[in-house]
Motif scaffolding. Structure first.
Motif: not given
Length: 132
Positions: A115-132
């Motif tokens: 979850r990362e802050f998204d300036a466009a929404t003002g909320y911590a939004e989902l960030r999706i990525g492959p697992r290391d």
């Protein structure tokens, strides 16, 4: 994808219990595919509201869906009271299982959610990525 059916027990906090399951599985990404059961205490944040709606008393969980990450859970739920009144929203802490909550998780071992802050929404939004 690895399915994981669960039964949460009376007194469990719905959000906290699902967060613990994710940690116990060593997983960094999962979705709640389905959930039913009952609550004795419900806390939902309605659309656009700053505070939560408190429902103290017995309700049935009609729907439960969301995403789970090590940074937290994002759950939406609809519940019905004894009169059939239905309300739904964002699940906050304090939703206590009354008799049972039967939940189907989809664990995604090849992925990681954050979850990362998204300036466009003002909320911590989902960030999706492959697992290391």
């Amino acid at each position: 994808m690895k399915p994981l059916p669960l039964r949460l027990l009376p007194g469990d906090d719905l959000r906290a219990a699902l967060q613990r399951v994710l940690q116990a599985q060593g997983c960094q990404a999962a979705f709640v595919l389905s959930g039913i059961g009952s609550l004795s205490q419900t806390r939902l944040r309605l659309a656009g509201a700053d505070d939560f709606l408190a429902i103290d008393g017995e309700v049935e969980i009609l729907t439960l869906a969301g995403s789970l990450s090590p940074d937290g859970v994002h759950l939406h739920m609809s519940v019905a009271d004894a009169t059939g009144r239905v309300v739904g929203g964002h699940v906050t802490a304090g939703c206590k299982v009354r008799t049972t909550a039967e939940v189907l998780l989809a664990l995604l071992p090849s992925w990681q959610f954050a979850r990362e802050f998204d300036a466009a929404t003002g909320y911590a939004e989902l960030r999706i990525g492959p697992r290391d």
